[in-house]
Design a protein around this motif. Sequence first.
Motif, mmCIF file in Angstrom:
data_model
loop_
_atom_site.group_PDB
_atom_site.id
_atom_site.type_symbol
_atom_site.label_atom_id
_atom_site.label_comp_id
_atom_site.label_asym_id
_atom_site.label_seq_id
_atom_site.Cartn_x
_atom_site.Cartn_y
_atom_site.Cartn_z
ATOM 1 N N UNK A 240 22.948 60.549 115.082
ATOM 2 C CA UNK A 240 24.298 61.097 114.872
ATOM 3 C C UNK A 240 24.169 62.533 114.334
ATOM 4 N N UNK A 241 24.941 62.815 113.305
ATOM 5 C CA UNK A 241 24.865 64.171 112.740
ATOM 6 C C UNK A 241 24.683 64.090 111.231
ATOM 7 N N UNK A 242 24.359 65.227 110.613
ATOM 8 C CA UNK A 242 24.189 65.281 109.154
ATOM 9 C C UNK A 242 25.503 64.894 108.475
ATOM 10 N N UNK A 243 26.648 65.331 109.067
ATOM 11 C CA UNK A 243 27.960 65.026 108.478
ATOM 12 C C UNK A 243 28.205 63.521 108.451
ATOM 13 N N UNK A 244 27.937 62.867 109.590
ATOM 14 C CA UNK A 244 28.111 61.429 109.680
ATOM 15 C C UNK A 244 27.263 60.723 108.630
ATOM 16 N N UNK A 245 25.998 61.154 108.584
ATOM 17 C CA UNK A 245 25.066 60.505 107.659
ATOM 18 C C UNK A 245 25.529 60.689 106.231
ATOM 19 N N UNK A 246 26.056 61.878 105.957
ATOM 20 C CA UNK A 246 26.518 62.165 104.604
ATOM 21 C C UNK A 246 27.696 61.259 104.237
ATOM 22 N N UNK A 247 28.596 61.014 105.215
ATOM 23 C CA UNK A 247 29.737 60.122 104.956
ATOM 24 C C UNK A 247 29.221 58.737 104.571
ATOM 25 N N UNK A 248 28.237 58.254 105.311
ATOM 26 C CA UNK A 248 27.716 56.909 105.011
ATOM 27 C C UNK A 248 26.989 56.878 103.678
ATOM 28 N N UNK A 249 26.354 58.003 103.368
ATOM 29 C CA UNK A 249 25.676 58.083 102.075
ATOM 30 C C UNK A 249 26.698 57.920 100.943
ATOM 31 N N UNK A 250 27.861 58.519 101.164
ATOM 32 C CA UNK A 250 28.925 58.426 100.153
ATOM 33 C C UNK A 250 29.528 57.029 100.064
ATOM 34 N N UNK A 251 29.331 56.263 101.126
ATOM 35 C CA UNK A 251 29.900 54.907 101.122
ATOM 36 C C UNK A 251 29.010 53.895 100.404
ATOM 37 N N UNK A 252 27.803 54.336 100.027
ATOM 38 C CA UNK A 252 26.863 53.367 99.430
ATOM 39 C C UNK A 252 27.428 52.704 98.158
ATOM 40 N N UNK A 253 28.051 53.464 97.229
ATOM 41 C CA UNK A 253 28.604 52.772 96.048
ATOM 42 C C UNK A 253 29.636 51.723 96.419
ATOM 43 N N UNK A 254 30.457 52.058 97.455
ATOM 44 C CA UNK A 254 31.500 51.120 97.882
ATOM 45 C C UNK A 254 30.848 49.872 98.467
ATOM 46 N N UNK A 255 29.854 50.105 99.351
ATOM 47 C CA UNK A 255 29.184 48.962 99.994
ATOM 48 C C UNK A 255 28.491 48.106 98.936
ATOM 49 N N UNK A 256 27.882 48.777 97.973
ATOM 50 C CA UNK A 256 27.182 48.026 96.905
ATOM 51 C C UNK A 256 28.174 47.188 96.122
ATOM 52 N N UNK A 257 29.323 47.803 95.850
ATOM 53 C CA UNK A 257 30.362 47.096 95.093
ATOM 54 C C UNK A 257 30.838 45.862 95.863
ATOM 55 N N UNK A 258 31.123 46.065 97.178
ATOM 56 C CA UNK A 258 31.596 44.945 97.995
ATOM 57 C C UNK A 258 30.541 43.848 98.071
ATOM 58 N N UNK A 259 29.299 44.281 98.249
ATOM 59 C CA UNK A 259 28.202 43.309 98.340
ATOM 60 C C UNK A 259 28.069 42.546 97.019
ATOM 61 N N UNK A 260 28.220 43.275 95.907
ATOM 62 C CA UNK A 260 28.105 42.634 94.580
ATOM 63 C C UNK A 260 29.204 41.597 94.392
ATOM 64 N N UNK A 261 30.397 41.901 94.956
ATOM 65 C CA UNK A 261 31.498 40.929 94.846
ATOM 66 C C UNK A 261 31.153 39.685 95.668
ATOM 67 N N UNK A 262 30.651 39.931 96.913
ATOM 68 C CA UNK A 262 30.290 38.801 97.777
ATOM 69 C C UNK A 262 29.215 37.944 97.102
ATOM 70 N N UNK A 263 28.239 38.618 96.486
ATOM 71 C CA UNK A 263 27.130 37.878 95.846
ATOM 72 C C UNK A 263 27.481 37.419 94.426
ATOM 73 N N UNK A 264 28.720 37.660 94.039
ATOM 74 C CA UNK A 264 29.245 37.258 92.718
ATOM 75 C C UNK A 264 28.520 37.932 91.548
ATOM 76 N N UNK A 265 27.966 39.109 91.836
ATOM 77 C CA UNK A 265 27.342 39.862 90.737
ATOM 78 C C UNK A 265 28.419 40.666 90.011
#
Length: 672
Positions: free
Chosen positions: A95-120
Amino acid sequence: MDMPNEPRDQGEVRVAPKTTTAREVAMLPLSMLLVQLITVGALLLSKLALNDGMSPFVIIVYRNLIASAVVAPLAVIFERDVLAMGLYFYGLRTTSATYSSIFMNLIPIATFLMAIVLRAEKLALGNWSGKLMLLGVLLCVGGTMVVNLVKGKMLHIWPTNLLKSHTQAPANPTGPRHDMVVGILWLCGSCLSYAIYFIVQARLVKVFPSTYLMTVLTSLLGSLQAFVVGVFLVHDRSEWRLKWDLQLLTVIYSGVFNTGLAFLLITWVIRRSGPIYPSMFNSLSLILTMVLDSLLLGTNIYLGSILGTVLVVLGLYAFLWGKGKELKLAATVAAQKEQQGGVILNTQKIQGYAELHNCGLAHLKSSALRCAVGLGIPNAIDRCGGVATISDIITQTGLHATKLTYLRRLMRVLTVCGIFDQSSSSSAVGEIQTVYKLNPTMTTRPRCCSSSHAPDTTVSTFFNLDAWFRDPAATTPFEMAHGMSPWSLTNDAMSHACVADSNLVMEIVLKEAHGIFHGLSSLIDVGGGHPHITCSVLDLEQVISKAPTSQLVKYIVGDMFEFIPTADAILLKAVLNSWDDDSCIKILQQCKRAIPTRQAGGKILILNVVIGHGTPDNTTKEAQVLTDMYMMRGSGFEREEKEWESVFLRAGLSDYNIMPIIGPVSIIEVLP
Ligand SMILES: C[S@@+](CC[C@H](N)C(=O)[O-])C[C@H]1O[C@@H](n2cnc3c(N)ncnc32)[C@H](O)[C@@H]1O
């Protein structure tokens, strides 16, 4: 390329409670700005290197090696997830650096969602922080979808592709649609891998807190893993060779700056401002990457990508705001708990200190009481009409005036202990003076109380109790201390005390529980009498021989283990607690033989402590356990209800009823 900011948001990081200086106030945002610039630099360099044909796994191997060799002691544990990093590089290449950067910014959100799923973690939607976090998640997901799905008008804002990058992979979202979809999937996979990795690391850190040592090990391991995977994917040996070109620059730049320097800065900032602070700057790298990606690498900017990016940025801030509030609340609650714990601890310590004094000096209470009785103070107060000043007591007791201040202190102790009452009154000449009178509940006992008249053996038996505990061959503490049984010692003082005690207790029993005497025409008792009942007292010869002559009471010499004369009821007051269970059973069996059947009204009345019964205050409890400890001098003890029940059943008695009667003492009505 690293993920320098995100993992610190997930772990448990303590903020140092130091004050921030004015210089630091300026340095904190500047250092985060630098971190974002380093990140953008690493992103663009990596993109160029990948476009240049460098394999993602070659980058990872060398970058990890450099990191472990040069900056490993400073690196962070979560940077070495080979799977997440590998997917990330594949996504970046496609893809592009911009796309990758957007996903990089989503990591806290994904971690949060995953933590909820895993009940952490829990999403508490009942408060503002939870609502803000949910809004943030929705905006970020929506923004990412807009970037991916809504293209809109292409914007020509500035000259593009200044580096004239010769792209091998589609560096531009305008590239083949299939490659874009695959690239986004790589990035999604990377994002989720990082999320899982951070959750695992957050737990790992708790059991393996040596962050730097773990960094070195994981760096080396990460490099090795990437090498093993890379050997399968990258067959061309020349691809592993590093030349003095952009690829070497990318590897060294990522390893040294994006790992070492960024790590140092972020660690420092987190310690000063908390784990949320670095993430607040993430959107900066997103915008910078978008601008430089277009400016230097020629990625087109569309209205859709700007709109999506704005939504992601807004979502990220909403999420971080909510998370910040949540952390602040948690910190406040923790601080309050800690403070409360401290206060409770202090109160307990202060209380405990006073208790220790009381316990250590408790013997002075009985000494003071014994002294007051010995000096004849209760009688002196009586002679003054029930109320006496300290001078009255001096006069009445015949003490020398030099003892007046000491006498006042003695009276103060006994007033605090509840033996005397103290109040103020005005004298004949109008002076305010302190007067003493007997506490109503003490009017009988202090003249002839067991503790006040306690013979020396009562106290001295317990002087060497620890020696008795250490000697398995010792019989009873009394025998060990005095070489004889307590019963073989004629003890006038104790007899007087027992009489005084019986007078008071029986007075209460007859008032409060007279019903238990209904229907009785005869009673064998060891302590008192009742006018309507023919009462006999059974005791050993040495006791009966000293009994006063009485019209009401018949005295019988006898051994309760051998024989008890017949009567409607048997009264055992303060008897059974002197004996062990087997002896009690023998006595009770003799009692059972002496009384008629249950139907004919036969009963045994026991006046003793029942531990756990009686007024539920500490004075009563203390009196019960102290009496029990006193009984330790021989082979007796005070019993709890279940211990009494067991004795009754073993003696062949069928039923019982416990009535608390006075302080620690209860009356137990036992039926045959
Ligand atoms: C602790 S005193 C209680 C006296 C009285 N019931 C009271 O409450 O004040 C125990 C009494 O049991 C008497 N005693 C001990 N062994 C006895 C026995 N084998 N037969 C009869 N009385 C005995 C003692 O002489 C003593 O008077």
